[in-house]
Write a protein that holds these residues in place. Structure first.
Motif, PDB file in Angstrom:
ATOM      1  N   GLY A   1       0.787  -1.204   0.054  1.00 25.33           N
ATOM      2  CA  GLY A   1      -0.074  -0.183  -0.251  1.00 25.33           C
ATOM      3  C   GLY A   1       0.860   1.341  -0.071  1.00 25.33           C
ATOM      4  N   GLU A   2       0.784   1.974  -1.033  1.00 19.93           N
ATOM      5  CA  GLU A   2       1.537   3.149  -1.104  1.00 19.93           C
ATOM      6  C   GLU A   2       0.909   4.196  -2.113  1.00 19.93           C
ATOM      7  OE1 GLU A   2       4.031   6.093  -1.066  1.00 19.93           O
ATOM      8  OE2 GLU A   2       4.528   4.229   0.121  1.00 19.93           O
ATOM      9  N   LYS A   3       0.887   5.522  -1.809  1.00 17.99           N
ATOM     10  CA  LYS A   3       0.175   6.654  -2.246  1.00 17.99           C
ATOM     11  C   LYS A   3       0.986   7.522  -3.248  1.00 17.99           C
ATOM     12  CE  LYS A   3      -3.162   7.098   1.379  1.00 17.99           C
ATOM     13  NZ  LYS A   3      -3.907   7.992   2.384  1.00 17.99           N
ATOM     14  N   ARG A   4       2.159   7.455  -2.942  1.00 24.93           N
ATOM     15  CA  ARG A   4       3.032   7.946  -3.848  1.00 24.93           C
ATOM     16  C   ARG A   4       3.291   7.365  -5.211  1.00 24.93           C
ATOM     17  NH1 ARG A   4       8.132   8.619   0.067  1.00 24.93           N
ATOM     18  NH2 ARG A   4       7.368   6.309   0.300  1.00 24.93           N
ATOM     19  N   PRO A   5       3.111   8.096  -6.244  1.00 20.45           N
ATOM     20  CA  PRO A   5       2.965   7.240  -7.694  1.00 20.45           C
ATOM     21  C   PRO A   5       4.470   6.952  -8.036  1.00 20.45           C
ATOM     22  CG  PRO A   5       1.633   9.156  -7.868  1.00 20.45           C
ATOM     23  CD  PRO A   5       2.321   9.191  -6.483  1.00 20.45           C
ATOM     24  N   ASP A   6       5.728   7.902  -7.669  1.00 22.20           N
ATOM     25  CA  ASP A   6       6.869   7.375  -8.091  1.00 22.20           C
ATOM     26  C   ASP A   6       7.302   6.270  -7.209  1.00 22.20           C
ATOM     27  OD1 ASP A   6       6.616   9.239  -6.027  1.00 22.20           O
ATOM     28  OD2 ASP A   6       8.385  10.050  -6.349  1.00 22.20           O
ATOM     29  N   ARG A   7       7.003   6.513  -5.992  1.00 23.57           N
ATOM     30  CA  ARG A   7       7.493   5.351  -5.213  1.00 23.57           C
ATOM     31  C   ARG A   7       6.776   4.115  -5.512  1.00 23.57           C
ATOM     32  NH1 ARG A   7      11.585   3.075  -2.391  1.00 23.57           N
ATOM     33  NH2 ARG A   7      10.966   2.416  -0.322  1.00 23.57           N
ATOM     34  N   ALA A   8       5.668   4.015  -6.050  1.00 21.21           N
ATOM     35  CA  ALA A   8       4.793   2.840  -6.239  1.00 21.21           C
ATOM     36  C   ALA A   8       5.729   2.325  -7.510  1.00 21.21           C
ATOM     37  CB  ALA A   8       3.420   2.986  -6.779  1.00 21.21           C
ATOM     38  N   VAL A   9       6.026   3.025  -8.588  1.00 27.18           N
ATOM     39  CA  VAL A   9       6.726   2.530  -9.822  1.00 27.18           C
ATOM     40  C   VAL A   9       8.116   2.014  -9.559  1.00 27.18           C
ATOM     41  CG1 VAL A   9       7.903   3.562 -12.005  1.00 27.18           C
ATOM     42  CG2 VAL A   9       5.519   4.094 -11.252  1.00 27.18           C
TER      43      VAL A   9
END
Length: 277
Positions: free
Chosen positions: A43-51
């Protein structure tokens, strides 16, 4: 849960909510320990971190709500001050029998149980940063709805990054003071010894290598020999020798008492954080 219905630790889906340093440490430890990537959610909200996480580990990165809905075990690796908001967000998706494992310092199982549906099992964990190199020390405590399978799953999770102990929750503040904050004390000692070496005329690189290997070797002696530290210290301390002179100065400056006072202060602060939550 009957014996026929029980599953081996790690056999269900696990979600890690919070992909900071410790969250990624847990994720990478689970992957190295052989957890199937298709059984892991983040579960992660930051798009760059998700990628970044998707590319590095091949895991599915989803919303916190989706992670809570799909997982059998939910590891909450968030800051203590963010725990209430995260629980409010995911509580409608949680269900009885599901396991919530909290790695947030000072957050009690009672705090979490009051904010999730009845019957959700909660385990409180105090990890430490050597988990980054698979030498972590984690202490786990069960909440009021935990059974043996829940504790085994929590042990399996944290065992992927080091060692695990079960303790009563009333001891968690002391554990925070010893192993949770403990790496900082040792880094402080190492820093001081390196500076002393420079003061005594050694190049900084030389002093650093001498001190770090001395700490690593000493820790290995403690673990592998099982010998009491007093005995090991006495083996290095010849009567009237250099070590005896150094240890006398440490006693004069009340280093032992300072460590006790420091750990009492850490314990008391842990209690304050728990009360404030």
């Amino acid at each position: 849960m009957s014996e026929s219905e029980s599953e081996a630790p790690g056999s269900g889906q696990t979600a890690i909510i919070g992909a900071g340093v410790m969250g990624e440490t847990l994720l990478s430890g689970l992957v190295r320990a052989g957890r199937r990537v298709d059984n892991l959610l983040v579960g992660e909200k930051r798009p760059d971190r998700a990628v970044e996480l998707e590319e590095r580990y091949g895991v599915a990165v989803v919303s916190n709500v989706e992670a809570a809905r799909k997982a059998d075990t939910v590891a909450l690796v968030v800051k203590p001050q963010d725990m209430g908001a995260v629980l409010d967000e995911i509580a409608p998706e949680l269900r009885p029998g599901q396991l919530v494992v909290s790695l947030a310092a000072g957050i009690t199982t009672a705090f979490i149980e009051a904010r999730v549906p009845a019957g959700v099992a909660v385990v409180r964990v105090m990890p430490n940063t050597p988990a980054l190199v698979d030498e972590g020390m984690a202490a786990i405590s069960p909440g009021s709805h935990c059974d043996e399978s829940h504790l085994q799953e929590a042990e399996s999770l944290m065992g992927s990054t080091g060692r695990v102990l079960r303790i009563p929750e009333k001891q968690q503040d002391a554990v925070t003071a010893i192993s949770g904050s403990g790496p900082a004390y040792l880094f402080f000692v190492v820093e001081s010894m390196i500076e002393a070496g420079v003061h005594l005329g050694l190049p900084r690189a030389t002093s650093t290598e001498l001190v770090v290997q001395t700490v690593v070797g000493s820790a290995k002696m403690l673990r592998e020999t099982g010998t009491h530290p007093v005995v090991l210290r006495e083996q290095v301390t010849s009567p009237g020798g250099t070590t005896a002179s150094a240890l006398r100065e440490l006693e004069v400056h009340k280093v032992r008492a300072a460590f006790l006072a420091a750990m009492e202060a850490a314990r008391d602060r842990s209690r304050e954080l728990a009360a404030g939550s």
